[in-house]
Write a protein that holds these residues in place. Structure first.
Motif, PDB file in Angstrom:
ATOM      1  N   GLN A 181       1.526 -14.007   5.634  1.00 19.43           N
ATOM      2  CA  GLN A 181       1.354 -14.230   4.197  1.00 19.43           C
ATOM      3  C   GLN A 181       0.387 -13.214   3.597  1.00 19.43           C
ATOM      4  N   SER A 182      -0.676 -12.891   4.337  1.00 16.03           N
ATOM      5  CA  SER A 182      -1.648 -11.905   3.875  1.00 16.03           C
ATOM      6  C   SER A 182      -1.017 -10.520   3.792  1.00 16.03           C
ATOM      7  N   TYR A 183      -0.169 -10.196   4.765  1.00 16.65           N
ATOM      8  CA  TYR A 183       0.502  -8.897   4.781  1.00 16.65           C
ATOM      9  C   TYR A 183       1.371  -8.730   3.535  1.00 16.65           C
ATOM     10  N   ILE A 184       2.086  -9.772   3.170  1.00 14.60           N
ATOM     11  CA  ILE A 184       2.933  -9.717   1.977  1.00 14.60           C
ATOM     12  C   ILE A 184       2.084  -9.683   0.704  1.00 14.60           C
ATOM     13  N   ALA A 185       1.015 -10.490   0.681  1.00  9.42           N
ATOM     14  CA  ALA A 185       0.169 -10.569  -0.514  1.00  9.42           C
ATOM     15  C   ALA A 185      -0.496  -9.240  -0.840  1.00  9.42           C
ATOM     16  N   THR A 186      -0.758  -8.408   0.156  1.00  7.46           N
ATOM     17  CA  THR A 186      -1.473  -7.150  -0.054  1.00  7.46           C
ATOM     18  C   THR A 186      -0.550  -5.933  -0.059  1.00  7.46           C
ATOM     19  N   ALA A 187       0.750  -6.144   0.084  1.00  2.00           N
ATOM     20  CA  ALA A 187       1.701  -5.032   0.110  1.00  2.00           C
ATOM     21  C   ALA A 187       1.844  -4.409  -1.273  1.00  2.00           C
ATOM     22  N   SER A 188       2.281  -3.155  -1.296  1.00  2.00           N
ATOM     23  CA  SER A 188       2.578  -2.499  -2.563  1.00  2.00           C
ATOM     24  C   SER A 188       3.754  -3.205  -3.228  1.00  2.00           C
ATOM     25  N   LYS A 189       3.905  -3.013  -4.526  1.00  2.00           N
ATOM     26  CA  LYS A 189       4.990  -3.665  -5.253  1.00  2.00           C
ATOM     27  C   LYS A 189       6.341  -3.302  -4.652  1.00  2.00           C
ATOM     28  N   LYS A 190       6.510  -2.026  -4.289  1.00  2.00           N
ATOM     29  CA  LYS A 190       7.777  -1.564  -3.718  1.00  2.00           C
ATOM     30  C   LYS A 190       8.049  -2.235  -2.381  1.00  2.00           C
ATOM     31  N   ASN A 191       7.042  -2.258  -1.505  1.00  2.00           N
ATOM     32  CA  ASN A 191       7.247  -2.850  -0.183  1.00  2.00           C
ATOM     33  C   ASN A 191       7.286  -4.368  -0.229  1.00  2.00           C
ATOM     34  N   LYS A 192       6.585  -4.965  -1.183  1.00  2.00           N
ATOM     35  CA  LYS A 192       6.619  -6.423  -1.315  1.00  2.00           C
ATOM     36  C   LYS A 192       8.040  -6.888  -1.614  1.00  2.00           C
ATOM     37  N   LYS A 193       8.720  -6.118  -2.463  1.00  2.00           N
ATOM     38  CA  LYS A 193      10.100  -6.461  -2.785  1.00  2.00           C
ATOM     39  C   LYS A 193      10.975  -6.371  -1.550  1.00  2.00           C
ATOM     40  N   LYS A 194      10.753  -5.340  -0.713  1.00  2.00           N
ATOM     41  CA  LYS A 194      11.518  -5.194   0.525  1.00  2.00           C
ATOM     42  C   LYS A 194      11.206  -6.323   1.493  1.00  2.00           C
ATOM     43  N   ARG A 232     -21.670   1.365  13.417  1.00  2.00           N
ATOM     44  CA  ARG A 232     -22.650   0.396  13.930  1.00  2.00           C
ATOM     45  C   ARG A 232     -21.980  -0.877  14.442  1.00  2.00           C
ATOM     46  N   TYR A 233     -20.739  -1.113  14.013  1.00  3.26           N
ATOM     47  CA  TYR A 233     -20.056  -2.349  14.384  1.00  3.26           C
ATOM     48  C   TYR A 233     -18.672  -2.013  14.957  1.00  3.26           C
ATOM     49  N   PRO A 234     -18.628  -1.491  16.171  1.00  7.41           N
ATOM     50  CA  PRO A 234     -17.348  -1.041  16.746  1.00  7.41           C
ATOM     51  C   PRO A 234     -16.344  -2.163  17.003  1.00  7.41           C
ATOM     52  N   GLU A 235     -16.803  -3.424  17.004  1.00 13.13           N
ATOM     53  CA  GLU A 235     -15.885  -4.542  17.239  1.00 13.13           C
ATOM     54  C   GLU A 235     -15.293  -5.091  15.940  1.00 13.13           C
ATOM     55  N   ASN A 236     -15.701  -4.519  14.811  1.00 19.03           N
ATOM     56  CA  ASN A 236     -15.124  -4.912  13.527  1.00 19.03           C
ATOM     57  C   ASN A 236     -13.884  -4.066  13.280  1.00 19.03           C
ATOM     58  N   GLU A 237     -12.717  -4.712  13.286  1.00 21.38           N
ATOM     59  CA  GLU A 237     -11.448  -3.992  13.222  1.00 21.38           C
ATOM     60  C   GLU A 237     -10.681  -4.356  11.956  1.00 21.38           C
ATOM     61  N   VAL A 238     -10.311  -3.314  11.213  1.00 23.00           N
ATOM     62  CA  VAL A 238      -9.610  -3.461   9.946  1.00 23.00           C
ATOM     63  C   VAL A 238      -8.142  -3.064  10.129  1.00 23.00           C
ATOM     64  N   PHE A 239      -7.258  -3.773   9.427  1.00 25.21           N
ATOM     65  CA  PHE A 239      -5.818  -3.481   9.473  1.00 25.21           C
ATOM     66  C   PHE A 239      -5.341  -3.244   8.042  1.00 25.21           C
ATOM     67  N   ARG A 240      -4.687  -2.073   7.839  1.00 27.95           N
ATOM     68  CA  ARG A 240      -4.277  -1.660   6.501  1.00 27.95           C
ATOM     69  C   ARG A 240      -2.771  -1.409   6.425  1.00 27.95           C
ATOM     70  N   HIS A 241      -2.266  -1.495   5.207  1.00 28.89           N
ATOM     71  CA  HIS A 241      -0.922  -0.994   4.925  1.00 28.89           C
ATOM     72  C   HIS A 241      -0.973   0.527   4.899  1.00 28.89           C
ATOM     73  N   GLU A 242       0.052   1.162   5.426  1.00 26.70           N
ATOM     74  CA  GLU A 242       0.064   2.616   5.453  1.00 26.70           C
ATOM     75  C   GLU A 242       0.255   3.215   4.064  1.00 26.70           C
ATOM     76  N   ASP A 243       1.061   2.562   3.208  1.00 19.55           N
ATOM     77  CA  ASP A 243       1.398   3.188   1.929  1.00 19.55           C
ATOM     78  C   ASP A 243       0.333   3.033   0.857  1.00 19.55           C
ATOM     79  N   ASN A 244      -0.355   1.895   0.800  1.00 22.12           N
ATOM     80  CA  ASN A 244      -1.350   1.707  -0.255  1.00 22.12           C
ATOM     81  C   ASN A 244      -2.781   1.587   0.270  1.00 22.12           C
ATOM     82  N   ASN A 245      -2.940   1.646   1.600  1.00 19.55           N
ATOM     83  CA  ASN A 245      -4.263   1.644   2.248  1.00 19.55           C
ATOM     84  C   ASN A 245      -5.022   0.330   2.070  1.00 19.55           C
ATOM     85  N   LYS A 246      -4.348  -0.708   1.568  1.00 17.98           N
ATOM     86  CA  LYS A 246      -5.029  -1.990   1.374  1.00 17.98           C
ATOM     87  C   LYS A 246      -5.151  -2.751   2.695  1.00 17.98           C
ATOM     88  N   TRP A 247      -6.273  -3.445   2.841  1.00 14.50           N
ATOM     89  CA  TRP A 247      -6.463  -4.302   4.014  1.00 14.50           C
ATOM     90  C   TRP A 247      -5.558  -5.521   3.910  1.00 14.50           C
TER      91      TRP A 247
END
Length: 250
Positions: free
Chosen positions: A113-126, A26-41
């Motif tokens: 900053q948001s990308y790092i805050a939502t990363a998995s523990k493994k990727n956050k360390k990287k 219903r809302y095609p202009e609402n776009e979500v961006f996720r991490h590939e490994d943990n699926n978090k926005w």
């Protein structure tokens, strides 16, 4: 000419190689961006009616929701272009208007900053440790005469801060009466055992910082570095890439 929304989309694609998802038919202009490994926005872009944002008037404005430190959110919400997170947890997320009220470089920094805050523990360390890292650390001249120390020598022994490694670049923010970044240093030795404690300070390890460059008081004042997303220097924090580039140009 690209709209701000398109510029932000291009930044996310280039920086993180992530494609937008449109999970609501219903809302095609609402776009979500996720991490590939943990699926978090880590970001959500959508158009929202101005009246729903308390702006007044008709029509819509594009916003981006990002996840940030709650203290930073409190400070940002006092500034033009930032709003309580629309339809998301307002303690951990914030909405940014994509209408020119917030500089693009600041938006890019907050997305990072948001990308790092939502990363998995493994990727956050990287993410936090890929080669030498740039830091901003505080120095309070009430407790230690750092200005006099750098006048007397090109090296100082300092409290070991966070995850600083040999080779990292450390920008030292000197508190009032200077309230400015005044020194660029390189960490040449770290994790030196030192036990010390008083009412103002506890030290377990120290590091040696070698002076690379001095900046006159006021050149990189608190008011100036706020333009690059640095709203507090209460402890060691990452150096925004855009602020570093601006300082290197100067």
């Amino acid at each position: 000419m690209m709209t701000l929304r398109k510029e932000v989309l291009a930044f996310i694609k280039k920086e993180y190689n992530v494609e937008a998802e449109c999970p609501w038919a219903r809302y095609p202009e609402n776009e979500v961006f996720r991490h590939e490994d943990n699926n978090k926005w880590f970001a959500l872009i959508m158009p929202v009616g101005k009246k729903h944002l308390g702006m007044g008037g008709e029509g819509y404005v594009d916003i981006i929701n990002v996840k940030l430190d709650s203290m930073l959110i409190d400070m940002l919400r006092q500034q033009e272009g930032f709003l309580p997170a629309y339809h998301m947890n307002k303690s951990n997320w914030i909405s940014i208007r994509l209408d020119g009220s917030v500089e693009l470089e600041q938006i890019y920094n907050l997305i990072s900053q948001s990308y790092i805050a939502t990363a998995s523990k493994k990727n956050k360390k990287k993410l936090n440790r890929i080669g030498p890292k740039d830091w901003i650390i505080p120095a309070n001249p009430k407790y230690y005469d750092v200005v006099g120390a750098f006048e007397a020598s090109d090296t100082v022994t300092w409290k070991q801060s966070s995850d600083i490694h040999v080779g990292d670049i450390v920008y030292m923010y000197v508190a009032a009466p200077y309230s400015s970044i005044m020194y660029k240093c390189k960490a040449v030795e770290v994790n030196i055992p030192r036990r010390y404690s008083d009412k103002n300070l506890t030290i377990k390890n120290t590091m040696v910082l070698e002076l690379l460059e001095k900046y006159a008081p006021g050149t990189w004042s608190f008011e100036k570095i706020k333009q690059f997303g640095v709203y507090a220097v209460r402890g060691p924090r990452s150096m925004p890439a855009e602020l570093k580039r601006e300082m290197e140009r100067g």
